[in-house]
Design a protein around this motif. Structure first.
Motif, mmCIF file in Angstrom:
data_model
loop_
_atom_site.group_PDB
_atom_site.id
_atom_site.type_symbol
_atom_site.label_atom_id
_atom_site.label_comp_id
_atom_site.label_asym_id
_atom_site.label_seq_id
_atom_site.Cartn_x
_atom_site.Cartn_y
_atom_site.Cartn_z
ATOM 1 N N LEU A 105 -1.179 -4.981 0.083
ATOM 2 C CA LEU A 105 0.215 -4.555 0.006
ATOM 3 C C LEU A 105 0.424 -3.123 0.510
ATOM 4 C CD1 LEU A 105 1.258 -6.215 -3.353
ATOM 5 C CD2 LEU A 105 2.067 -6.807 -1.062
ATOM 6 N N ARG A 106 -0.645 -2.351 0.631
ATOM 7 C CA ARG A 106 -0.513 -0.990 1.185
ATOM 8 C C ARG A 106 -0.226 -1.027 2.676
ATOM 9 N NH1 ARG A 106 -5.068 2.881 0.173
ATOM 10 N NH2 ARG A 106 -3.510 4.319 0.968
ATOM 11 N N THR A 107 -0.654 -2.104 3.348
ATOM 12 C CA THR A 107 -0.528 -2.148 4.805
ATOM 13 C C THR A 107 0.442 -3.215 5.303
ATOM 14 O OG1 THR A 107 -2.434 -3.640 4.960
ATOM 15 C CG2 THR A 107 -2.864 -1.261 5.125
ATOM 16 N N ARG A 108 0.944 -4.053 4.417
ATOM 17 C CA ARG A 108 1.843 -5.127 4.830
ATOM 18 C C ARG A 108 3.037 -5.206 3.901
ATOM 19 N NH1 ARG A 108 -1.758 -10.520 5.086
ATOM 20 N NH2 ARG A 108 -3.765 -9.591 5.518
ATOM 21 N N SER A 109 4.138 -5.754 4.426
ATOM 22 C CA SER A 109 5.290 -6.018 3.566
ATOM 23 C C SER A 109 4.972 -7.222 2.694
ATOM 24 C CB SER A 109 6.537 -6.303 4.407
ATOM 25 O OG SER A 109 6.437 -7.588 5.005
ATOM 26 N N THR A 110 5.763 -7.409 1.660
ATOM 27 C CA THR A 110 5.575 -8.562 0.784
ATOM 28 C C THR A 110 5.687 -9.853 1.582
ATOM 29 O OG1 THR A 110 6.481 -7.302 -1.050
ATOM 30 C CG2 THR A 110 6.403 -9.682 -1.318
ATOM 31 N N ASN A 111 6.652 -9.919 2.488
ATOM 32 C CA ASN A 111 6.816 -11.131 3.306
ATOM 33 C C ASN A 111 5.555 -11.428 4.111
ATOM 34 O OD1 ASN A 111 9.404 -11.014 2.341
ATOM 35 N ND2 ASN A 111 10.381 -11.152 4.326
ATOM 36 N N ILE A 163 10.077 -11.645 -10.641
ATOM 37 C CA ILE A 163 9.778 -10.345 -10.038
ATOM 38 C C ILE A 163 11.140 -9.754 -9.690
ATOM 39 C CG2 ILE A 163 8.628 -9.151 -8.143
ATOM 40 C CD1 ILE A 163 6.848 -11.761 -7.925
ATOM 41 N N ILE A 164 11.586 -8.818 -10.519
ATOM 42 C CA ILE A 164 12.956 -8.323 -10.402
ATOM 43 C C ILE A 164 12.933 -6.808 -10.221
ATOM 44 C CG2 ILE A 164 15.186 -8.142 -11.562
ATOM 45 C CD1 ILE A 164 14.382 -10.721 -13.112
ATOM 46 N N VAL A 177 -0.213 -9.325 -10.824
ATOM 47 C CA VAL A 177 0.136 -9.548 -9.420
ATOM 48 C C VAL A 177 1.642 -9.414 -9.230
ATOM 49 C CG1 VAL A 177 0.180 -11.252 -7.546
ATOM 50 C CG2 VAL A 177 -1.894 -10.954 -8.915
ATOM 51 N N ALA A 178 2.412 -10.009 -10.127
ATOM 52 C CA ALA A 178 3.873 -9.897 -10.059
ATOM 53 C C ALA A 178 4.296 -8.427 -10.164
ATOM 54 C CB ALA A 178 4.528 -10.734 -11.160
ATOM 55 N N SER A 179 3.629 -7.656 -11.008
ATOM 56 C CA SER A 179 3.940 -6.228 -11.137
ATOM 57 C C SER A 179 3.637 -5.481 -9.849
ATOM 58 C CB SER A 179 3.155 -5.607 -12.290
ATOM 59 O OG SER A 179 3.580 -6.150 -13.505
ATOM 60 N N LEU A 180 2.538 -5.824 -9.183
ATOM 61 C CA LEU A 180 2.228 -5.202 -7.896
ATOM 62 C C LEU A 180 3.322 -5.502 -6.874
ATOM 63 C CD1 LEU A 180 -1.608 -5.748 -7.352
ATOM 64 C CD2 LEU A 180 -0.393 -3.580 -7.663
ATOM 65 N N GLN A 187 5.665 -2.843 -4.959
ATOM 66 C CA GLN A 187 5.753 -2.886 -3.495
ATOM 67 C C GLN A 187 7.206 -2.842 -3.055
ATOM 68 O OE1 GLN A 187 3.931 -2.778 -0.907
ATOM 69 N NE2 GLN A 187 4.763 -4.043 0.710
ATOM 70 N N THR A 188 8.037 -3.630 -3.662
ATOM 71 C CA THR A 188 9.443 -3.701 -3.280
ATOM 72 C C THR A 188 10.159 -2.399 -3.613
ATOM 73 O OG1 THR A 188 9.446 -6.054 -3.637
ATOM 74 C CG2 THR A 188 11.569 -4.995 -3.583
#
Length: 186
Positions: free
Chosen positions: A31-37, A136-137, A166-169, A173-174
């Motif tokens: 997630l440091r190098t990519r978007s969530t999508n 994930i809100i 994982v959901a918290s990460l 990220q968002t």
């Protein structure tokens, strides 16, 4: 890392728990190098392998519907059923998880037909018996992480805690990057 014998072991991590911690670090690095999508498919693949579930999905809320962003191990029938999005109200467990802002676990699809008839029908069609939905809100976006299993056992505390991490990460990220690249629905 030292693992004591069974007589001395109280509640220390097992090697399986340590593997989950390593997977969590892998997801954080990703997630440091990519978007969530961009990372969604790889994250779901890691979840299916690590948690021992049969399939996983990530839905994103847009307006009053939840749209499938990515999945791992889901059937073509599932994808076709949800391709136009699922309503945020009604008979879907993931919609309730988002609406209530709390995880929902279904220990047996045979017992939730009245409360979540749409979720129960989809899961029963593919032979799934248990599921876990984690909302994930953030201020920027809303998603729901779903895991399903053909096992008759509900997800245990370790798997639920791991998936919550994982959901918290994904939440972090968002919040850090802002709105991910819009999903192309063409």
């Amino acid at each position: 890392v030292q693992v004591g014998d069974a007589a001395n072991k109280v509640a220390s991590d097992s090697p399986g728990d340590l593997k989950l911690a390593a997977v969590l670090l892998d997801i954080a690095r990703m997630l440091r190098t990519r978007s969530t999508n961009e990372a969604a498919g790889a994250i779901l693949e890691l979840l299916v392998e690590s948690v021992g579930c049969d399939a996983a999905s990530l839905f994103q809320q847009r307006g009053n519907r939840m749209f499938l962003l990515a999945d791992q191990g889901c059937s073509d029938c599932f994808r076709k059923t949800v391709e136009g999005g699922t309503p945020i109200t009604g008979g879907y467990a993931q919609a309730d998880a988002v609406r209530l802002a709390e995880p929902i676990q279904i220990a047996s699809t045979s017992t939730v037909g009245n409360r979540y008839p749409d979720s129960a029908a989809i899961m029963a069609h593919d032979g799934f018996r248990t599921c876990l939905f984690l909302p994930i809100i953030t201020e920027v976006d809303t998603w729901c992480l779903g895991l399903v299993s053909r096992s008759s056992r509900p997800f245990g505390a370790t798997a639920t805690t791991f998936c919550s991490a994982v959901a918290s990460l994904l939440t972090l990220q968002t919040a850090q990057i802002g709105r991910p690249t819009p999903i192309d629905q063409s």
